[in-house]
Design a protein around this motif. Structure first.
Motif, PDB file in Angstrom:
ATOM      1  N   LEU A   1      21.308 -13.806  61.320  1.00 12.46           N
ATOM      2  CA  LEU A   1      20.852 -12.466  61.677  1.00 12.46           C
ATOM      3  C   LEU A   1      21.242 -11.417  60.639  1.00 12.46           C
ATOM      4  N   PRO A   2      22.493 -11.400  60.158  1.00 12.00           N
ATOM      5  CA  PRO A   2      22.792 -10.437  59.093  1.00 12.00           C
ATOM      6  C   PRO A   2      21.945 -10.662  57.835  1.00 12.00           C
ATOM      7  N   TYR A   3      21.712 -11.936  57.505  1.00  9.19           N
ATOM      8  CA  TYR A   3      20.871 -12.222  56.333  1.00  9.19           C
ATOM      9  C   TYR A   3      19.461 -11.706  56.553  1.00  9.19           C
ATOM     10  N   PHE A   4      18.925 -11.941  57.744  1.00  8.46           N
ATOM     11  CA  PHE A   4      17.559 -11.519  58.033  1.00  8.46           C
ATOM     12  C   PHE A   4      17.439  -9.997  57.954  1.00  8.46           C
ATOM     13  N   VAL A   5      18.391  -9.304  58.553  1.00  3.05           N
ATOM     14  CA  VAL A   5      18.361  -7.843  58.515  1.00  3.05           C
ATOM     15  C   VAL A   5      18.502  -7.342  57.084  1.00  3.05           C
ATOM     16  N   LEU A   6      19.417  -7.960  56.314  1.00  7.24           N
ATOM     17  CA  LEU A   6      19.622  -7.547  54.935  1.00  7.24           C
ATOM     18  C   LEU A   6      18.383  -7.808  54.089  1.00  7.24           C
TER      19      LEU A   6
ATOM     20  N   ALA B   1      16.119  -4.992  52.374  1.00  6.76           N
ATOM     21  CA  ALA B   1      15.956  -5.013  50.918  1.00  6.76           C
ATOM     22  C   ALA B   1      14.483  -5.036  50.535  1.00  6.76           C
ATOM     23  N   ALA B   2      13.679  -5.847  51.251  1.00  4.15           N
ATOM     24  CA  ALA B   2      12.241  -5.923  50.950  1.00  4.15           C
ATOM     25  C   ALA B   2      11.567  -4.587  51.199  1.00  4.15           C
ATOM     26  N   PHE B   3      11.929  -3.941  52.315  1.00  4.82           N
ATOM     27  CA  PHE B   3      11.309  -2.651  52.614  1.00  4.82           C
ATOM     28  C   PHE B   3      11.685  -1.611  51.558  1.00  4.82           C
ATOM     29  N   CYS B   4      12.969  -1.551  51.207  1.00  2.00           N
ATOM     30  CA  CYS B   4      13.410  -0.581  50.194  1.00  2.00           C
ATOM     31  C   CYS B   4      12.760  -0.874  48.838  1.00  2.00           C
ATOM     32  N   LEU B   5      12.675  -2.155  48.499  1.00  2.50           N
ATOM     33  CA  LEU B   5      12.067  -2.512  47.211  1.00  2.50           C
ATOM     34  C   LEU B   5      10.601  -2.098  47.172  1.00  2.50           C
ATOM     35  N   ALA B   6       9.885  -2.401  48.257  1.00  5.55           N
ATOM     36  CA  ALA B   6       8.466  -2.033  48.288  1.00  5.55           C
ATOM     37  C   ALA B   6       8.296  -0.522  48.241  1.00  5.55           C
TER      38      ALA B   6
ATOM     39  N   SER C   1       1.912  -6.797  47.879  1.00  2.09           N
ATOM     40  CA  SER C   1       2.334  -7.938  47.056  1.00  2.09           C
ATOM     41  C   SER C   1       3.846  -8.098  47.078  1.00  2.09           C
ATOM     42  N   ILE C   2       4.529  -6.944  46.935  1.00  4.34           N
ATOM     43  CA  ILE C   2       5.990  -7.024  46.993  1.00  4.34           C
ATOM     44  C   ILE C   2       6.457  -7.542  48.354  1.00  4.34           C
ATOM     45  N   GLY C   3       5.836  -7.044  49.453  1.00  3.27           N
ATOM     46  CA  GLY C   3       6.213  -7.516  50.783  1.00  3.27           C
ATOM     47  C   GLY C   3       5.933  -8.991  50.954  1.00  3.27           C
ATOM     48  N   LEU C   4       4.764  -9.452  50.414  1.00  2.00           N
ATOM     49  CA  LEU C   4       4.416 -10.865  50.534  1.00  2.00           C
ATOM     50  C   LEU C   4       5.411 -11.738  49.797  1.00  2.00           C
ATOM     51  N   TRP C   5       5.679 -11.351  48.544  1.00  2.00           N
ATOM     52  CA  TRP C   5       6.635 -12.155  47.773  1.00  2.00           C
ATOM     53  C   TRP C   5       8.058 -12.060  48.351  1.00  2.00           C
ATOM     54  N   SER C   6       8.379 -10.872  48.872  1.00  2.00           N
ATOM     55  CA  SER C   6       9.688 -10.756  49.514  1.00  2.00           C
ATOM     56  C   SER C   6       9.774 -11.641  50.747  1.00  2.00           C
ATOM     57  N   GLY C   7       8.651 -11.691  51.521  1.00  2.00           N
ATOM     58  CA  GLY C   7       8.629 -12.563  52.679  1.00  2.00           C
ATOM     59  C   GLY C   7       8.777 -14.023  52.305  1.00  2.00           C
TER      60      GLY C   7
END
Length: 592
Positions: free
Chosen positions: A11-16, A20-25, A168-174
């Motif tokens: 859970l901490p990994y998932f939240v992190l 991170a993906a949201f901030c990066l995008a 694209s960033i969200g997809l690759w982050s996912g």
């Protein structure tokens, strides 16, 4: 536990990862948008320069048609919307809109900026085209402002590029997050599974006391070392538990032995703590002090013991005063109890132990001993005084008178016989009580014993005019006794019956068998025994009528000898009497 630990990892990994993906995008999208806007501003600035360069010289001489034509030609070549605006904000030409329909533009942000610095941009929302990027360039110097050239481009293209970039960033982050999630799940599984096994093993060890059974895991990581440490700890714990079990068993056995000893003691034991709450009692103390039934542990001493002397003894010992024996009288139980209190070992003092001795019988025996000594002194003093007086009388002159000499010598002889009988009875009683007398036990017929006794006492009874009778039993009754001892019992009982029965009275003997016992009765129709004397008739030197007893030649020890002989023969004796009606002595002996 394993699943909780598993999700604590994930859970901490998932939240992190999601954060991170949201901030990066968001950050990268904003940076891309800023870069595209900068590039667009440069491109529009170039378009403005081209248009402005062609208008600087003939801006005032150009006709509206000529300006409109040039604006449309440049707009088609650059793919932008171009607007020519006069210094007062009036639109002169526009590549997309009809000039008369356009309002004054002087208050627009891009024109104000261009007026001040030469070039300005702004983004505004249009109801039909959405967000639009505007770039304006000043024509002429600030003090000789002639107008503005403004180019504009819809932001839809830039917004689409930014949106696609963020997708694209969200997809690759996912994708990367999923890969990381799988890796984290695998790592979490690798960590939580051994920990779960350790937990199960520890639970089993907790229930069973020891024996952590763990699979052997290769490697030298922390979990492997933890398993090895747990095994070593379990081995040490098993040894400790084994030792504790042995010690506990030993303590339990010692406690059971101590409890058995305490319960088997004739002395009472009562222990209290410094607050005078009961720590320990045994059956003897409960019996001596008449304590209430139930669990007494933890209850205050004053609550269960009503005698203030016991509380004072406990308080004195708690205060450190030297222990001393004190006797108290328990009036309800008719007992005398000796107390001795001592502090329990330890610092600070954990309490006080009070030892109780029932000295009722001891004090009774001391009283009887004192009475016995007094009675022996009296019984010996009387005949000795008579002998001494007779001897003095003879020496003073009675020896010269034959009649007086014979009379005094006869009295000396009688008192000597009395002393001899008294000393003999004392020695016989002492030997019986001490167990030194040797008895020749045999199975004898009661009828024969009674007949011999009656035959020996018949002359004495006839001389006193007392009828001595036998009431025979229909059954043959035999007892296992010593012949001389049984003869002494019957002789004493019959002697007493004859001596205390007046002339014309009756004494009769009978025997019977009942419930495996032989009952031998000696009954008379004599003067009887008052009720207050019945409980003491078997005591040494106790006489109901002392004067008559001495006159009859009795020593006062006959019934005491009878009682002890009956007890030696494993029997008992009872007496029942009514004053002026007679007495009945019954000897109960086991039937042989």
């Amino acid at each position: 536990m394993r699943y909780r630990l598993f999700w604590k990892f994930l859970l901490p990994y998932f939240v992190l990862a999601a954060s991170a993906a949201f901030c990066l995008a968001w950050v990268c999208g904003n940076q891309l948008q800023a870069s595209l806007l900068q590039q667009l501003a440069i491109r529009l600035n170039g378009a403005d320069l081209v248009v402005a360069a062609g208008l600087v010289e003939d801006f005032d001489r150009s006709t509206d048609a000529k300006l409109q034509s040039r604006v449309e030609r440049v707009a088609a070549a650059t793919g932008t919307r171009i607007t020519i605006i006069r210094a007062d904000g009036t639109v002169l030409a526009d590549s997309s809109e009809q000039v008369p329909e356009l309002p004054n533009q002087l208050r627009n942000v891009e024109l104000l900026r261009a007026q001040n610095v030469g070039f300005g941009t702004d983004i505004r929302f249009d109801e039909t085209q959405g967000r639009i990027f505007y770039a304006a360039r000043r024509i002429g110097p600030p003090d000789g402002l002639r107008g503005f050239v403004r180019t504009s481009v819809p932001m839809s293209t830039i917004d689409e590029e930014v949106s696609n970039f963020r997708v694209s960033i969200g997809l690759w982050s996912g994708i990367l997050g999923l890969v990381g999630f799988c890796i984290a799940a695998w790592v979490s599984q690798r960590v939580s599974s051994p920990i779960g096994e350790l937990t199960k093993a520890a639970d089993v060890a907790a229930r069973e006391g020891s024996g952590i059974r763990l699979p052997n895991s290769g490697g030298g990581d922390e979990l492997s070392r933890l398993q090895q440490a747990l095994r070593r700890m379990d081995e040490a714990q098993a040894e400790i538990i084994s030792g504790l079990k042995d010690e506990n068993q030993s303590l339990k056995q010692r406690g059971e032995r101590s409890a058995a000893v305490l319960e088997g003691m004739t002395e009472g034991v009562l222990a209290v703590d410094p607050a005078e709450r009961i720590l320990l009692t045994n059956a003897a103390s409960v019996r001596m002090l008449d304590l209430p039934p139930g669990d007494l542990l933890g209850r205050p001493l004053w609550e269960v013991v009503r005698n203030n002397s016991i509380q004072k003894v406990a308080q004195s010992a708690l205060n450190g005063e030297p222990s001393a024996t004190q006797e108290i009288e328990m009036s309800k139980q008719s007992k005398i109890v000796a107390l001795r209190a001592g502090r329990l070992p330890g610092t600070p003092c954990p309490g006080v132990a009070i030892v109780l001795h029932d000295v009722t019988e001891l004090r009774r025996l001391e009283r009887l001993r004192n009475e016995f000594v007094s009675n022996v002194h009296h019984e010996l003093k009387t005949p000795l005084a008579v002998i001494s007086a007779c001897v003095e009388t003879i020496l003073d002159g009675a020896k010269d008178n034959p009649n007086d000499l014979e009379r005094f010598l006869q009295r000396v002889s009688d008192q000597t016989d009395r002393l001899s009988n008294l000393i003999g009875d004392l020695l016989r009683l002492a030997r019986i009580e001490s167990g030194l007398d040797v008895f020749d036990m045999a199975k004898l017929d009661v009828a024969k014993l009674v007949e011999d006794c009656v035959r020996e006492h018949s002359e004495v009874a006839s001389a006193k005019d007392v009828r001595l009778e036998i009431i025979p039993s229909v059954d043959a009754v035999r007892v296992e006794v010593d012949r001389e001892g049984m003869r002494t019992i019957l002789d004493n009982l019959v002697d007493n019956a004859i001596n205390y029965t007046p002339c014309g009275g009756r004494v009769w003997l009978r025997w019977l068998s009942e419930n495996g016992e032989a009952h031998i009765e000696v009954r008379d129709s004599g003067i009887g025994i008052p009720e207050e004397h019945l409980a003491r008739v078997f005591e040494r030197f106790h006489r109901v009528d002392a004067a008559r007893s001495r006159a009859a030649g009795g020593t006062g020890l006959g019934l005491a000898i009878v009682k002890h002989l009956v007890q030696v023969f494993r029997g008992r004796i009872e007496v029942a009497s009514v004053v002026d009606e007679g007495s009945t002595f019954t000897v109960h002996l086991p039937q042989a």
